[in-house]
Design an enzyme around this catalytic site. Sequence first.
Site, PDB file in Angstrom:
ATOM      1  N   GLU A  26       0.853  -1.192   0.000  1.00 31.78           N
ATOM      2  CA  GLU A  26       0.000   0.000   0.000  1.00 31.78           C
ATOM      3  C   GLU A  26       0.888   1.242   0.000  1.00 31.78           C
ATOM      4  OE1 GLU A  26      -2.918   0.048   3.131  1.00 31.78           O
ATOM      5  OE2 GLU A  26      -3.561   2.099   2.697  1.00 31.78           O
ATOM      6  N   ASN A 171     -12.199  -0.760  -0.582  1.00 26.20           N
ATOM      7  CA  ASN A 171     -11.541  -1.308   0.597  1.00 26.20           C
ATOM      8  C   ASN A 171     -12.288  -0.904   1.858  1.00 26.20           C
ATOM      9  OD1 ASN A 171      -9.090  -2.374   2.129  1.00 26.20           O
ATOM     10  ND2 ASN A 171      -9.186  -0.260   2.877  1.00 26.20           N
ATOM     11  N   GLU A 172     -12.592  -1.879   2.703  1.00 28.03           N
ATOM     12  CA  GLU A 172     -13.159  -1.641   4.039  1.00 28.03           C
ATOM     13  C   GLU A 172     -14.200  -0.518   4.035  1.00 28.03           C
ATOM     14  OE1 GLU A 172     -10.021  -1.282   6.991  1.00 28.03           O
ATOM     15  OE2 GLU A 172      -9.543  -3.398   6.801  1.00 28.03           O
ATOM     16  N   TYR A 243      -6.685  -8.687  11.902  1.00 26.56           N
ATOM     17  CA  TYR A 243      -5.375  -8.437  12.520  1.00 26.56           C
ATOM     18  C   TYR A 243      -5.427  -8.999  13.934  1.00 26.56           C
ATOM     19  CZ  TYR A 243      -4.432  -5.506   8.510  1.00 26.56           C
ATOM     20  OH  TYR A 243      -4.223  -5.065   7.227  1.00 26.56           O
ATOM     21  N   GLU A 291      -6.531  -9.169   3.724  1.00 26.82           N
ATOM     22  CA  GLU A 291      -5.655  -8.526   4.726  1.00 26.82           C
ATOM     23  C   GLU A 291      -5.639  -9.423   5.952  1.00 26.82           C
ATOM     24  OE1 GLU A 291      -6.036  -4.338   5.686  1.00 26.82           O
ATOM     25  OE2 GLU A 291      -6.653  -3.865   3.635  1.00 26.82           O
ATOM     26  N   GLN A 350       1.386  -6.326   5.643  1.00 29.94           N
ATOM     27  CA  GLN A 350       1.734  -6.007   4.271  1.00 29.94           C
ATOM     28  C   GLN A 350       3.104  -6.622   3.965  1.00 29.94           C
ATOM     29  OE1 GLN A 350       0.939  -1.931   3.270  1.00 29.94           O
ATOM     30  NE2 GLN A 350      -1.078  -1.958   4.209  1.00 29.94           N
TER      31      GLN A 350
HETATM   32  O1  AHR Z   1      -3.005  -2.725   6.349  1.00 26.35           O
HETATM   33  C1  AHR Z   1      -3.185  -1.525   7.049  1.00 26.35           C
HETATM   34  C2  AHR Z   1      -4.605  -1.006   6.952  1.00 26.35           C
HETATM   35  O2  AHR Z   1      -5.456  -1.845   7.676  1.00 26.35           O
HETATM   36  C3  AHR Z   1      -5.201  -0.978   5.565  1.00 26.35           C
HETATM   37  O3  AHR Z   1      -4.890   0.180   4.870  1.00 26.35           O
HETATM   38  C4  AHR Z   1      -6.667  -1.026   5.854  1.00 26.35           C
HETATM   39  O4  AHR Z   1      -7.391  -1.619   4.812  1.00 26.35           O
HETATM   40  C5  AHR Z   1      -6.769  -1.765   7.164  1.00 26.35           C
HETATM   41  O5  AHR Z   1      -7.576  -1.098   8.063  1.00 26.35           O
END
Ligand code: AHR
Length: 510
Positions: A26, A171-172, A243, A291, A350
């Site tokens: 990104e 995205n999101e 995450y 992600e 990432q």
């Molecule tokens: O990967 C970091 C961020 O996490 C990304 O930009 C976003 O899509 C997510 O919230």
Amino acid sequence: MKAAVKLDRDNVIGATDRRLFGAFIEHLGRCIYGGIFEPGHPQADARGFRKDVLSMVRELSPTIMRYPGGNFVSGYNWEDGVGPVADRPRRLDLAWMSTEPNTFGTNEFIDWCRAADIEPMLAVNLGTRGGDAARNLVEYCNHPGGTAWSDLRRKHGWDKPHDVKFWCLGNEMDGWWQMEMKTATEYGRIATEAAKMMKWVDPTIELAACGSSGRTMPTFGAWEDTVLEHTFDHVEWISLHTYLNNYANDAPAFLASPDLMDDFIEEVVAIADAVAARRRSSKRIMLSFDEWNVWYRTRRNRQERVKPDWPVAPEILEEPYNMLDALTFGGACISLINHADRVKAACLAQLVNAIAPIMTQTGGPAWRQTIFWPFADFSNLGRGNVLRATVDSPTYAASYFDPRGTVDAYYPLPTVPYLKLAAVHDEKTLTLFCLNRNLQEPLTVEVDTKGFAGLKVTSAHQLCDKDLTALNTRDQPDRIKPAPLKDVDVKGTNLRATLAPASWNVVRLG
Ligand code: AHR
């Protein structure tokens, strides 16, 4: 402590798709600038691509690469990143409060993917923009020529179409932090109309609709249902993001947290199939886990997320990964493998510097973080048919902290097996990925295999360290790295291995 596993060559979950082993770059911090791209660096090639980073990327072997965001894409004008570099505008990026110089854009990304032998995955901006910009980008990238956008690409120096097959519809879009977030209905409508036009330009492309930006979102479930109700006939994929965190400084709970990814995947499959059922459709929407990673140290702290004065490529989200993180990360790899029937694409978020397996110093060297190692195993050794393993392991109880926005939320996990395992076989090799989540005791694993004759151990390695806080740094880049796993033995169709406490292990038999 002992665990017993049963494997049958004919009892297959599904084949791992090549795209399961993807990653993500990104326009964020030093991921692109100072990460993969640093003109003037002693290791940079003529295009500014860091060769030291490229060679580590090749070791890691990601198969598909998502770009350009992430949060960044929701404010991105793709036209800013093409054409003569001197003419490209500098812009404020409201995702990461940075200045975007636009010296790297779509064409550079495609060239970098070709240099790294990786399939490109592009996301379009459905935040501040919409279907028109998206279909123009498809035309710019994939149309052979004879139209304004495709001829512009040729004028820019890329005669042949880029032939990008995998596209993310934004995205999101459920997140308040997104530029122009949307309700599920608003997004479902915009995504559908963008999808129609993008596929009219190039009917060979595949499209992923945004799922929830996390399982903890209050709209999770209802979001997927509504979005797929709109987009079902126009998309092949729904995305998932996770995450994993250790905010609570609770190692057993953190190690258990990949099991919540299993639940998340199964819930999204159920929702997608319910939408199909309502339509009496045999179409199956596949899951793009585009992600996933461990991320918490640099997540909630504003100083780590943004720097003052709109810098270019600030040092943000530079999460240092320790041994414990690598173990949880390995558990996430196992969760993805064990859902190979429906998770057909995934992207580690990432790749370089920002929450990444590869770190660089701007102007200096590159090194591998601890999470590099389980990803390299996953990607290089996880190709083949995944077996449905029967695992009989002692369990423990944990309570995992996963905040819902500002609300503290604990997930009870009453029966977490100490052993988390995936088994993959191709024509020649049976590979076992084993995580021992017991922090104090070794775990002896007995594997009873059916349908495999004359098995021998061809290689076995482990990742472990008594100090779970140990990590790799610029000055100590090899503090954590794989070592041989010695205590492995095969007799007939049975394998016995003793796994160190808190260890990631990969055993290959052929
Ligand atoms: O990967 C970091 C961020 O996490 C990304 O930009 C976003 O899509 C997510 O919230």
